[in-house]
Design a protein around this motif. Structure first.
Motif, PDB file in Angstrom:
ATOM      1  N   ILE A 229      -7.011 -62.857  49.326  1.00  0.00           N
ATOM      2  CA  ILE A 229      -6.516 -63.542  48.134  1.00  0.00           C
ATOM      3  C   ILE A 229      -7.263 -62.915  46.959  1.00  0.00           C
ATOM      4  CG2 ILE A 229      -6.405 -65.742  46.908  1.00  0.00           C
ATOM      5  CD1 ILE A 229      -6.354 -67.078  49.725  1.00  0.00           C
ATOM      6  N   LEU A 230      -6.528 -62.333  46.016  1.00  0.00           N
ATOM      7  CA  LEU A 230      -7.128 -61.523  44.957  1.00  0.00           C
ATOM      8  C   LEU A 230      -7.017 -62.209  43.598  1.00  0.00           C
ATOM      9  CD1 LEU A 230      -5.550 -58.103  46.020  1.00  0.00           C
ATOM     10  CD2 LEU A 230      -7.764 -59.038  46.712  1.00  0.00           C
ATOM     11  N   ASP A 231      -8.021 -61.968  42.754  1.00  0.00           N
ATOM     12  CA  ASP A 231      -7.958 -62.510  41.401  1.00  0.00           C
ATOM     13  C   ASP A 231      -7.244 -61.524  40.485  1.00  0.00           C
ATOM     14  OD1 ASP A 231      -9.741 -60.495  40.703  1.00  0.00           O
ATOM     15  OD2 ASP A 231     -11.471 -61.828  40.499  1.00  0.00           O
ATOM     16  N   GLY A 232      -7.273 -61.806  39.193  1.00  0.00           N
ATOM     17  CA  GLY A 232      -6.545 -60.968  38.249  1.00  0.00           C
ATOM     18  C   GLY A 232      -7.053 -59.554  38.154  1.00  0.00           C
ATOM     19  N   ASP A 233      -8.288 -59.327  38.608  1.00  0.00           N
ATOM     20  CA  ASP A 233      -8.855 -57.981  38.608  1.00  0.00           C
ATOM     21  C   ASP A 233      -8.701 -57.288  39.957  1.00  0.00           C
ATOM     22  OD1 ASP A 233      -9.757 -58.188  35.955  1.00  0.00           O
ATOM     23  OD2 ASP A 233     -11.567 -59.251  36.597  1.00  0.00           O
ATOM     24  N   ARG A 234      -7.897 -57.899  40.836  1.00  0.00           N
ATOM     25  CA  ARG A 234      -7.652 -57.355  42.178  1.00  0.00           C
ATOM     26  C   ARG A 234      -8.904 -57.347  43.036  1.00  0.00           C
ATOM     27  NH1 ARG A 234      -2.891 -57.479  44.053  1.00  0.00           N
ATOM     28  NH2 ARG A 234      -3.251 -55.634  45.358  1.00  0.00           N
ATOM     29  N   LYS A 235      -9.803 -58.288  42.772  1.00  0.00           N
ATOM     30  CA  LYS A 235     -10.991 -58.449  43.596  1.00  0.00           C
ATOM     31  C   LYS A 235     -10.796 -59.663  44.511  1.00  0.00           C
ATOM     32  CE  LYS A 235     -15.115 -57.957  42.141  1.00  0.00           C
ATOM     33  NZ  LYS A 235     -16.400 -58.109  41.409  1.00  0.00           N
ATOM     34  N   PRO A 236     -11.283 -59.603  45.720  1.00  0.00           N
ATOM     35  CA  PRO A 236     -11.064 -60.719  46.652  1.00  0.00           C
ATOM     36  C   PRO A 236     -11.905 -61.938  46.281  1.00  0.00           C
ATOM     37  CG  PRO A 236     -12.518 -59.087  47.633  1.00  0.00           C
ATOM     38  CD  PRO A 236     -12.043 -58.494  46.338  1.00  0.00           C
ATOM     39  N   ILE A 237     -11.234 -63.086  46.196  1.00  0.00           N
ATOM     40  CA  ILE A 237     -11.944 -64.343  45.959  1.00  0.00           C
ATOM     41  C   ILE A 237     -11.911 -65.209  47.219  1.00  0.00           C
ATOM     42  CG2 ILE A 237     -11.663 -64.428  43.468  1.00  0.00           C
ATOM     43  CD1 ILE A 237      -9.185 -66.095  43.837  1.00  0.00           C
ATOM     44  N   ALA A 238     -11.071 -64.827  48.170  1.00  0.00           N
ATOM     45  CA  ALA A 238     -10.945 -65.570  49.430  1.00  0.00           C
ATOM     46  C   ALA A 238     -10.048 -64.751  50.345  1.00  0.00           C
ATOM     47  CB  ALA A 238     -10.353 -66.967  49.191  1.00  0.00           C
ATOM     48  N   ALA A 239      -9.783 -65.294  51.516  1.00  0.00           N
ATOM     49  CA  ALA A 239      -8.828 -64.663  52.433  1.00  0.00           C
ATOM     50  C   ALA A 239      -8.154 -65.753  53.245  1.00  0.00           C
ATOM     51  CB  ALA A 239      -9.517 -63.664  53.354  1.00  0.00           C
ATOM     52  N   LEU A 240      -6.891 -65.535  53.550  1.00  0.00           N
ATOM     53  CA  LEU A 240      -6.126 -66.473  54.376  1.00  0.00           C
ATOM     54  C   LEU A 240      -5.887 -65.848  55.736  1.00  0.00           C
ATOM     55  CD1 LEU A 240      -3.189 -68.757  53.462  1.00  0.00           C
ATOM     56  CD2 LEU A 240      -2.886 -67.127  55.346  1.00  0.00           C
ATOM     57  N   GLY A 241      -6.168 -66.609  56.778  1.00  0.00           N
ATOM     58  CA  GLY A 241      -6.001 -66.084  58.118  1.00  0.00           C
ATOM     59  C   GLY A 241      -5.306 -67.041  59.058  1.00  0.00           C
ATOM     60  N   ILE A 242      -4.643 -66.497  60.047  1.00  0.00           N
ATOM     61  CA  ILE A 242      -4.059 -67.270  61.141  1.00  0.00           C
ATOM     62  C   ILE A 242      -4.859 -66.945  62.392  1.00  0.00           C
ATOM     63  CG2 ILE A 242      -2.050 -67.598  62.629  1.00  0.00           C
ATOM     64  CD1 ILE A 242      -0.256 -66.953  60.290  1.00  0.00           C
ATOM     65  N   THR A 243      -5.328 -67.979  63.068  1.00  0.00           N
ATOM     66  CA  THR A 243      -6.118 -67.822  64.287  1.00  0.00           C
ATOM     67  C   THR A 243      -5.344 -68.399  65.458  1.00  0.00           C
ATOM     68  OG1 THR A 243      -8.171 -68.030  63.032  1.00  0.00           O
ATOM     69  CG2 THR A 243      -8.313 -68.349  65.406  1.00  0.00           C
ATOM     70  N   THR A 244      -5.313 -67.671  66.559  1.00  0.00           N
ATOM     71  CA  THR A 244      -4.581 -68.143  67.725  1.00  0.00           C
ATOM     72  C   THR A 244      -5.300 -67.704  68.996  1.00  0.00           C
ATOM     73  OG1 THR A 244      -2.409 -68.221  68.803  1.00  0.00           O
ATOM     74  CG2 THR A 244      -3.074 -66.115  67.819  1.00  0.00           C
ATOM     75  N   SER A 245      -4.684 -67.986  70.127  1.00  0.00           N
ATOM     76  CA  SER A 245      -5.279 -67.678  71.419  1.00  0.00           C
ATOM     77  C   SER A 245      -4.637 -66.440  72.031  1.00  0.00           C
ATOM     78  CB  SER A 245      -5.108 -68.868  72.366  1.00  0.00           C
ATOM     79  OG  SER A 245      -5.454 -68.523  73.689  1.00  0.00           O
ATOM     80  N   THR A 246      -5.454 -65.679  72.749  1.00  0.00           N
ATOM     81  CA  THR A 246      -4.915 -64.531  73.478  1.00  0.00           C
ATOM     82  C   THR A 246      -4.012 -64.972  74.616  1.00  0.00           C
ATOM     83  OG1 THR A 246      -6.926 -64.498  74.831  1.00  0.00           O
ATOM     84  CG2 THR A 246      -6.860 -63.027  72.912  1.00  0.00           C
ATOM     85  N   ALA A 247      -3.997 -66.264  74.930  1.00  0.00           N
ATOM     86  CA  ALA A 247      -3.085 -66.787  75.953  1.00  0.00           C
ATOM     87  C   ALA A 247      -1.658 -66.856  75.432  1.00  0.00           C
ATOM     88  CB  ALA A 247      -3.541 -68.170  76.405  1.00  0.00           C
ATOM     89  N   TYR A 248      -1.507 -66.904  74.084  1.00  0.00           N
ATOM     90  CA  TYR A 248      -0.176 -67.031  73.492  1.00  0.00           C
ATOM     91  C   TYR A 248       0.314 -65.743  72.837  1.00  0.00           C
ATOM     92  CZ  TYR A 248      -1.530 -71.970  73.791  1.00  0.00           C
ATOM     93  OH  TYR A 248      -1.971 -73.199  74.219  1.00  0.00           O
TER      94      TYR A 248
END
Length: 279
Positions: A229-248
């Motif tokens: 997730i980037l701010d107006g200067d294209r620097k990261p302020i956060a990140a969004l992730g999806i976490t799951t299981s290797t079983a699925y």
């Protein structure tokens, strides 16, 4: 599974503050020591006695007693009068609440995080960077797979989790280098990349791909994909992730189907935060 920075001892208070005092005349030793007492509780479930608090902070028992008494009076610690042991008090949650409510990231990201979680039935996290760690700021767990070890405030080494790598990959080179210089490349599982050259090559690939994918490097049986997730200067302020299981999922499937989702969600949040800059 291992967490960092929340496990006590966080640091020896007297040694840290003596060093800070030498380099920073504005540093308030007593405040630093009080915060060290709170940090001593880390991610432990058990209550702590004065001797344990003293050991974990580097304070002597008398100083530990004064700080714990003050923090108990203020409501940040609770004391069991029978066992004379301490636990963190509910008032500690005020800090988390204030942080989340004062940060526009929370209000903007929440509806998007919920939408992604509901559509894909997988856990969705938003993490922020704190020095060398990625810290969970928002978490919507999957209904089919609940990981009780991951909660808001959990921190993990940024170098081996998807959200951390997504942020590292988009940092300016000098900032990335400085963080990696301070990083303890601990091997959390047999799959963790700890070779710095290999990691930096991976971060370059992540920057090109637009997302990070991590499989069983932090937790066995778990894979995750994330985008910055980037701010107006294209620097990261956060990140969004999806976490799951290797079983699925396999990583190939996650790259094909989940990586476009995290990129779209992260981009939507970034656009809504244009004009706001983290620091």
């Amino acid at each position: 599974m291992r967490e960092t920075s929340t496990q006590a001892p966080v640091f020896a208070a007297e040694t840290q503050q003596q060093e800070d005092e030498r380099t920073d005349p504005l540093f308030v030793n007593s405040l630093g020591k009080g915060l060290a007492v709170l940090q001593a509780f880390g991610s432990d479930w058990d209550a702590l006695g004065l001797r344990e608090i003293a050991q974990r902070t580097g304070l002597n028992t008398s100083a530990a007693q004064r700080f714990t008494h003050t923090l108990t009076q203020l409501g940040y610690l609770k004391k069991d009068e029978k066992t004379r042991r301490y636990r963190l008090g509910p008032r500690m949650l005020n800090f988390a609440y204030s942080y989340l409510r004062a940060n526009p990231l929370y209000d903007v990201a929440i509806p998007i995080v919920i939408s992604v979680r509901d559509e894909w039935q997988e856990t969705v996290n938003v993490s922020v960077m704190d020095d060398t760690d990625a810290v969970v700021a928002i978490r919507m767990p999957s209904q089919r797979r609940i990981n009780s070890n991951t909660a808001i405030g959990r921190r993990m080494p940024a170098f081996c989790v998807s959200t951390g790598r997504a942020m590292l990959a988009w940092l300016p080179p000098e900032e990335r280098t400085a963080i990696l210089d301070r990083t303890d490349f601990v091997k959390l599982t047999s799959h963790t990349i700890t070779d710095r050259a290999a990691l930096e090559a991976e971060l370059d690939r992540i920057r090109q791909d637009g997302f990070a994918g991590v499989e069983e490097e932090a937790d066995l049986g778990e894979l995750a994909v994330a985008a910055p997730i980037l701010d107006g200067d294209r620097k990261p302020i956060a990140a969004l992730g999806i976490t799951t299981s290797t079983a699925y999922w396999t990583m190939a499937q996650a790259r094909e189907k989940l990586s476009p989702i995290v990129q779209q969600a992260a981009t939507a949040i970034s656009r809504s935060l244009q004009g706001w800059h983290g620091f």
